[in-house]
Design a protein around this motif. Sequence first.
Motif, PDB file in Angstrom:
ATOM      1  N   VAL A  66      41.436  44.642  37.234  1.00 60.35           N
ATOM      2  CA  VAL A  66      41.132  44.105  38.364  1.00 60.35           C
ATOM      3  C   VAL A  66      39.399  44.895  39.281  1.00 60.35           C
ATOM      4  O   VAL A  66      39.781  45.823  38.320  1.00 60.35           O
ATOM      5  N   LYS A  67      38.843  44.014  39.469  1.00 58.96           N
ATOM      6  CA  LYS A  67      37.452  44.141  39.428  1.00 58.96           C
ATOM      7  C   LYS A  67      36.878  44.239  40.488  1.00 58.96           C
ATOM      8  O   LYS A  67      37.829  43.428  41.609  1.00 58.96           O
ATOM      9  N   ILE A  68      36.349  45.256  41.629  1.00 55.92           N
ATOM     10  CA  ILE A  68      36.155  44.560  43.331  1.00 55.92           C
ATOM     11  C   ILE A  68      34.469  44.304  43.271  1.00 55.92           C
ATOM     12  O   ILE A  68      33.729  45.080  42.061  1.00 55.92           O
ATOM     13  N   SER A  69      34.180  43.526  43.944  1.00 57.82           N
ATOM     14  CA  SER A  69      32.894  42.750  44.705  1.00 57.82           C
ATOM     15  C   SER A  69      31.997  42.834  45.888  1.00 57.82           C
ATOM     16  O   SER A  69      33.687  43.377  46.490  1.00 57.82           O
ATOM     17  N   PHE A  70      31.393  44.059  45.922  1.00 59.77           N
ATOM     18  CA  PHE A  70      30.811  44.332  47.263  1.00 59.77           C
ATOM     19  C   PHE A  70      30.059  42.668  47.893  1.00 59.77           C
ATOM     20  O   PHE A  70      29.287  42.444  47.033  1.00 59.77           O
ATOM     21  N   GLY A  71      30.121  42.664  49.199  1.00 61.96           N
ATOM     22  CA  GLY A  71      29.080  41.775  49.546  1.00 61.96           C
ATOM     23  C   GLY A  71      29.712  39.953  49.784  1.00 61.96           C
ATOM     24  O   GLY A  71      30.932  39.671  49.030  1.00 61.96           O
ATOM     25  N   SER A  72      29.574  39.180  50.624  1.00 59.51           N
ATOM     26  CA  SER A  72      30.092  37.772  50.741  1.00 59.51           C
ATOM     27  C   SER A  72      30.009  37.067  49.822  1.00 59.51           C
ATOM     28  O   SER A  72      30.590  36.440  49.242  1.00 59.51           O
ATOM     29  N   GLY A  73      29.095  37.276  48.692  1.00 57.91           N
ATOM     30  CA  GLY A  73      28.622  36.788  47.425  1.00 57.91           C
ATOM     31  C   GLY A  73      30.662  36.437  46.432  1.00 57.91           C
ATOM     32  O   GLY A  73      30.645  34.613  46.449  1.00 57.91           O
TER      33      GLY A  73
ATOM     34  N   ASP B  64      30.618  37.856  42.777  1.00 53.04           N
ATOM     35  CA  ASP B  64      30.450  37.081  41.855  1.00 53.04           C
ATOM     36  C   ASP B  64      32.211  36.931  41.201  1.00 53.04           C
ATOM     37  O   ASP B  64      32.250  38.653  40.502  1.00 53.04           O
ATOM     38  N   LYS B  65      32.234  36.376  40.865  1.00 52.80           N
ATOM     39  CA  LYS B  65      33.322  36.520  39.761  1.00 52.80           C
ATOM     40  C   LYS B  65      33.386  36.738  38.430  1.00 52.80           C
ATOM     41  O   LYS B  65      34.097  37.609  38.193  1.00 52.80           O
ATOM     42  N   GLY B  66      32.261  36.897  38.009  1.00 54.65           N
ATOM     43  CA  GLY B  66      32.178  37.395  36.474  1.00 54.65           C
ATOM     44  C   GLY B  66      31.665  39.055  36.609  1.00 54.65           C
ATOM     45  O   GLY B  66      32.179  39.746  35.716  1.00 54.65           O
ATOM     46  N   GLY B  67      31.533  39.469  38.002  1.00 55.24           N
ATOM     47  CA  GLY B  67      31.119  41.275  37.827  1.00 55.24           C
ATOM     48  C   GLY B  67      31.943  41.314  38.948  1.00 55.24           C
ATOM     49  O   GLY B  67      32.974  41.274  38.828  1.00 55.24           O
ATOM     50  N   GLY B  68      31.829  43.162  38.782  1.00 54.48           N
ATOM     51  CA  GLY B  68      32.390  43.912  40.065  1.00 54.48           C
ATOM     52  C   GLY B  68      32.206  45.173  39.461  1.00 54.48           C
ATOM     53  O   GLY B  68      32.518  45.564  37.837  1.00 54.48           O
ATOM     54  N   ILE B  69      32.644  46.143  39.896  1.00 55.52           N
ATOM     55  CA  ILE B  69      33.557  47.526  39.064  1.00 55.52           C
ATOM     56  C   ILE B  69      34.412  47.571  38.866  1.00 55.52           C
ATOM     57  O   ILE B  69      35.374  47.242  39.866  1.00 55.52           O
ATOM     58  N   PRO B  70      35.278  47.129  37.644  1.00 57.93           N
ATOM     59  CA  PRO B  70      36.248  47.740  37.526  1.00 57.93           C
ATOM     60  C   PRO B  70      37.481  48.993  38.754  1.00 57.93           C
ATOM     61  O   PRO B  70      36.911  50.156  38.286  1.00 57.93           O
ATOM     62  N   SER B  71      38.364  49.452  38.799  1.00 56.86           N
ATOM     63  CA  SER B  71      38.812  49.632  39.884  1.00 56.86           C
ATOM     64  C   SER B  71      40.415  50.307  39.293  1.00 56.86           C
ATOM     65  O   SER B  71      41.111  51.382  39.492  1.00 56.86           O
ATOM     66  N   LYS B  72      41.213  49.325  38.745  1.00 56.55           N
ATOM     67  CA  LYS B  72      42.720  49.359  38.008  1.00 56.55           C
ATOM     68  C   LYS B  72      42.520  48.401  37.273  1.00 56.55           C
ATOM     69  O   LYS B  72      42.751  47.449  37.131  1.00 56.55           O
ATOM     70  N   THR B  73      43.926  48.965  35.925  1.00 59.13           N
ATOM     71  CA  THR B  73      44.367  48.009  35.195  1.00 59.13           C
ATOM     72  C   THR B  73      45.777  47.387  35.542  1.00 59.13           C
ATOM     73  O   THR B  73      46.484  48.400  35.776  1.00 59.13           O
ATOM     74  N   VAL B  74      45.915  46.422  35.699  1.00 61.20           N
ATOM     75  CA  VAL B  74      47.285  45.583  35.981  1.00 61.20           C
ATOM     76  C   VAL B  74      48.294  45.696  34.903  1.00 61.20           C
ATOM     77  O   VAL B  74      47.574  44.155  34.098  1.00 61.20           O
ATOM     78  N   CYS B  75      49.467  46.213  34.141  1.00 63.20           N
ATOM     79  CA  CYS B  75      50.040  45.962  33.069  1.00 63.20           C
ATOM     80  C   CYS B  75      50.949  44.959  33.468  1.00 63.20           C
ATOM     81  O   CYS B  75      51.550  44.928  34.072  1.00 63.20           O
ATOM     82  N   GLY B  76      50.794  43.467  33.805  1.00 59.09           N
ATOM     83  CA  GLY B  76      52.124  42.347  33.681  1.00 59.09           C
ATOM     84  C   GLY B  76      52.945  41.927  33.076  1.00 59.09           C
ATOM     85  O   GLY B  76      52.545  41.932  31.434  1.00 59.09           O
ATOM     86  N   ARG B  77      53.866  41.633  33.196  1.00 62.36           N
ATOM     87  CA  ARG B  77      54.777  41.036  32.285  1.00 62.36           C
ATOM     88  C   ARG B  77      55.719  39.633  33.049  1.00 62.36           C
ATOM     89  O   ARG B  77      55.689  39.329  34.241  1.00 62.36           O
ATOM     90  N   ASN B  78      54.905  38.316  32.201  1.00 65.21           N
ATOM     91  CA  ASN B  78      55.271  37.175  32.143  1.00 65.21           C
ATOM     92  C   ASN B  78      56.928  37.361  33.201  1.00 65.21           C
ATOM     93  O   ASN B  78      58.062  37.753  32.911  1.00 65.21           O
ATOM     94  N   LEU B  79      57.263  35.875  34.857  1.00 60.46           N
ATOM     95  CA  LEU B  79      58.606  36.386  35.602  1.00 60.46           C
ATOM     96  C   LEU B  79      59.045  34.833  34.640  1.00 60.46           C
ATOM     97  O   LEU B  79      60.217  35.163  34.481  1.00 60.46           O
ATOM     98  N   SER B  80      58.350  34.543  33.561  1.00 60.88           N
ATOM     99  CA  SER B  80      59.147  33.607  32.835  1.00 60.88           C
ATOM    100  C   SER B  80      59.965  34.380  31.442  1.00 60.88           C
ATOM    101  O   SER B  80      59.441  35.233  31.656  1.00 60.88           O
TER     102      SER B  80
END
Length: 222
Positions: A122-129, A131-147
């Motif tokens: 998970v990344k956080i980017s500041f400003g209204s722009g 940037d999808k590819g940028g940002g500051i890493p804030s958390k890591t989510v360990c996900g398990r498929n619902l399927s």
Amino acid sequence: MATHGTTPPPGRRQGGCLPTLVILAVILGLAYGASKVFDDSGSTSSSSSSSSSSSGGSGGDKASSWNVGDCGGPDPEDAPDGYRALDCDDSGATFKALAVMEASILPDAIQCPAGTDLIIQVKISFGSGGDKGGGIPSKTVCGRNLSGDHPGDAGAGGGQLVKGDCVTDTAQEVACASAAGSGFKVLDLVKDAKQCPSGTTEPMRLTLAIGRPYDVICAARA
């Protein structure tokens, strides 16, 4: 940080109400400027969270406060690797958070729990722009498929390496179903070979990786 400069000489005092009008105009100007900087909630900048396995996708306010049990799914605005937070009953939800951990710029420093099918940064980017590819890493989510598809389960051949997985003689993870006779079962993951449990016949010392919580795969013939 203080800004240093020269102090202008004092001006000549003039009579009348002109100075008062000038001061009033300045105050009104500052108030108008402040109304443009601060929104109704008092925020000085807008922030958007992006979450993806490699870069980032817009996740909205919910993505900035991930908790165990939250759900998410692919972000169509950040295909093919972007994810966003969604309600678990949303038709687009594909995974649930097993764990939410601190972010790290080191790819091997985060060890998610067994059963993790995908790891989302998970990344956080500041400003209204946003940037999808940028940002500051804030958390890591360990996900398990619902399927019912769970490559992260022990022995399934995907996800992070965990106890119960199988590897080749070059320490590459493979599905245990295809490792019989030629692969090795992971008995533990430790820092030093002396910590390997009994039954270990093939302690595999890995090349150095900064941040990785283990350096040796304790393995035995599958």
